[in-house]
Design a protein around this motif. Structure first.
Motif, mmCIF file in Angstrom:
data_model
loop_
_atom_site.group_PDB
_atom_site.id
_atom_site.type_symbol
_atom_site.label_atom_id
_atom_site.label_comp_id
_atom_site.label_asym_id
_atom_site.label_seq_id
_atom_site.Cartn_x
_atom_site.Cartn_y
_atom_site.Cartn_z
ATOM 1 N N GLN A 155 2.653 -6.650 -8.177
ATOM 2 C CA GLN A 155 3.284 -6.344 -9.421
ATOM 3 C C GLN A 155 2.595 -5.609 -10.537
ATOM 4 O O GLN A 155 1.477 -5.617 -10.514
ATOM 5 C CB GLN A 155 3.482 -7.825 -9.908
ATOM 6 C CG GLN A 155 4.367 -8.713 -9.162
ATOM 7 C CD GLN A 155 4.570 -10.358 -9.716
ATOM 8 O OE1 GLN A 155 3.374 -10.805 -9.720
ATOM 9 N NE2 GLN A 155 5.786 -10.776 -9.377
ATOM 10 N N ASN A 156 3.534 -4.647 -11.138
ATOM 11 C CA ASN A 156 2.824 -3.969 -12.323
ATOM 12 C C ASN A 156 3.627 -3.646 -13.296
ATOM 13 O O ASN A 156 4.877 -3.847 -13.057
ATOM 14 C CB ASN A 156 2.780 -2.402 -11.536
ATOM 15 C CG ASN A 156 1.713 -2.195 -10.439
ATOM 16 O OD1 ASN A 156 0.399 -2.798 -10.612
ATOM 17 N ND2 ASN A 156 1.851 -1.955 -9.238
ATOM 18 N N SER A 157 2.988 -3.685 -14.402
ATOM 19 C CA SER A 157 3.889 -3.452 -15.659
ATOM 20 C C SER A 157 2.862 -2.710 -16.655
ATOM 21 O O SER A 157 1.824 -3.144 -17.105
ATOM 22 C CB SER A 157 4.364 -4.510 -16.296
ATOM 23 O OG SER A 157 5.133 -4.625 -17.566
ATOM 24 N N TYR A 158 3.205 -1.453 -17.081
ATOM 25 C CA TYR A 158 2.362 -0.733 -18.126
ATOM 26 C C TYR A 158 3.178 0.280 -18.666
ATOM 27 O O TYR A 158 4.433 0.635 -18.501
ATOM 28 C CB TYR A 158 1.410 -0.247 -17.140
ATOM 29 C CG TYR A 158 1.667 0.744 -16.061
ATOM 30 C CD1 TYR A 158 2.339 2.088 -16.350
ATOM 31 C CD2 TYR A 158 2.006 0.256 -14.915
ATOM 32 C CE1 TYR A 158 2.601 2.475 -15.237
ATOM 33 C CE2 TYR A 158 2.340 0.758 -13.567
ATOM 34 C CZ TYR A 158 2.689 2.185 -13.942
ATOM 35 O OH TYR A 158 3.150 2.865 -12.897
ATOM 36 N N PHE A 159 2.553 0.643 -19.777
ATOM 37 C CA PHE A 159 3.329 1.548 -20.658
ATOM 38 C C PHE A 159 2.356 2.507 -21.500
ATOM 39 O O PHE A 159 1.299 1.923 -21.952
ATOM 40 C CB PHE A 159 4.506 1.114 -21.624
ATOM 41 C CG PHE A 159 3.900 0.302 -22.626
ATOM 42 C CD1 PHE A 159 3.806 0.709 -24.240
ATOM 43 C CD2 PHE A 159 3.685 -1.339 -22.500
ATOM 44 C CE1 PHE A 159 3.234 -0.027 -24.985
ATOM 45 C CE2 PHE A 159 3.059 -1.953 -23.542
ATOM 46 C CZ PHE A 159 2.796 -1.292 -24.743
ATOM 47 N N SER A 160 2.953 3.704 -22.245
ATOM 48 C CA SER A 160 2.247 4.259 -23.074
ATOM 49 C C SER A 160 3.124 5.341 -24.013
ATOM 50 O O SER A 160 3.545 6.270 -23.346
ATOM 51 C CB SER A 160 1.019 5.170 -22.528
ATOM 52 O OG SER A 160 0.014 5.957 -23.337
ATOM 53 N N VAL A 161 3.126 4.873 -25.384
ATOM 54 C CA VAL A 161 3.973 5.534 -26.160
ATOM 55 C C VAL A 161 3.508 6.195 -27.274
ATOM 56 O O VAL A 161 2.224 5.740 -27.630
ATOM 57 C CB VAL A 161 5.101 4.659 -26.574
ATOM 58 C CG1 VAL A 161 6.121 4.257 -25.198
ATOM 59 C CG2 VAL A 161 4.811 3.577 -27.164
ATOM 60 N N GLY A 162 3.896 7.141 -27.967
ATOM 61 C CA GLY A 162 3.277 7.679 -29.172
ATOM 62 C C GLY A 162 4.333 8.132 -30.484
ATOM 63 O O GLY A 162 5.628 7.936 -29.922
ATOM 64 N N ARG A 163 3.964 8.538 -31.451
ATOM 65 C CA ARG A 163 5.030 8.821 -32.441
ATOM 66 C C ARG A 163 4.248 10.219 -33.192
ATOM 67 O O ARG A 163 3.246 10.174 -33.621
ATOM 68 C CB ARG A 163 4.952 7.825 -33.477
ATOM 69 C CG ARG A 163 5.846 8.012 -34.631
ATOM 70 C CD ARG A 163 5.916 6.865 -35.538
ATOM 71 N NE ARG A 163 6.649 7.134 -36.910
ATOM 72 C CZ ARG A 163 7.968 6.754 -37.061
ATOM 73 N NH1 ARG A 163 8.507 6.155 -36.200
ATOM 74 N NH2 ARG A 163 8.437 7.180 -38.084
#
Length: 252
Positions: free
Chosen positions: A117-125
């Protein structure tokens, strides 16, 4: 001629036989018999009855058989009867004492790596933001990593689809002479703060935290406006604002 020998003389005397007959004396009182309370109700035999004259009845003879002597051998066991109906359920018993701890079991087979099971994110502005309201959600416009789309770009929120422990990190750039005041939110509750006072110099600020999330929990960044103007800096060339998160350990 008589001799000198004596001649025996037999004297025949009449034989008198006296028979004694028991005649009750007229002056003797009659015979009385004692009786117990348990004796038969019939009166005792009078002297003139046949019993008193010697005509007694024969004693009654009853046959008694000792069954213990005549008991035979034990017979064969009979067939089992039809079971009866089940009785009413009784009340639960008291809880017994805890048993002894058992030995450690053997290690299980390795799991399927495809089911990890995996869950990850990386966002920017890339755009700067001035907070005009008391509370303003920080929305992002650049995706670095979001394979499962657990981070909603339109709402600026991460939604938990895999319960467990997560690590989150937020980075921002302050604005000259303006206050920077943000909260990292878990659902509707503030968890950690990122704050910078107004200054002549703009600086990079960072905040990190680990949270235990349940299914459908939300994690997001919120600007908080007070008396001063609240703002974060960015431009169209470089990315100064980032928000990252990933699953550390799923719940068992």
């Amino acid at each position: 001629m008589m001799s000198g020998l004596p001649v025996p003389v037999l004297l025949l005397l009449p034989l008198v036989v006296v028979v004694a007959v028991a005649v009750p004396s007229p002056s003797r009182p009659p015979v009385r018999y004692c009786r117990r309370c348990c004796d038969h109700l019939d009166p005792p035999d009078s002297p003139s009855s046949p019993r008193s004259a010697g005509l007694h009845q024969a004693p009654e003879v009853r046959t008694f058989i000792n069954m213990t002597i005549l008991k035979g051998d034990k017979g064969d066991r009979g067939e089992r009867g039809t079971p009866g109906k089940a009785g009413a359920e009784g009340p639960p018993g008291t809880r017994g004492p805890a048993g002894h701890k058992g030995p450690k079991g053997q290690a299980g087979t390795p799991g399927d790596p495809c089911k990890t099971q995996n869950s990850y994110f990386s966002v920017g502005r890339r755009k700067a933001l001035h907070s005009v309201d008391y509370y303003t959600a920080l929305v992002f416009d650049t995706v670095f990593v979001n394979p499962e789309e657990h981070f909603n770009m339109f709402k600026g929120k991460f939604y938990c689809f895999v319960p467990g422990v997560y690590f989150f990190n937020v980075n921002i750039h302050t604005w000259n002479f303006k206050e920077t005041y943000l909260h990292l939110m878990h659902n509707d509750r503030e968890q950690v703060i990122l704050y910078a006072q107004p200054s002549e110099r703009s600086i990079m600020q960072s905040q990190s935290v680990m949270l235990t999330l349940a299914l459908n929990d939300e994690v997001w960044v919120r600007l908080y406006k007070r008396e001063r103007e609240n703002a974060i800096y960015s431009d169209d060339v470089d990315v100064y604002i980032t928000f990252n998160g990933y699953l550390v350990a799923p719940s068992t």
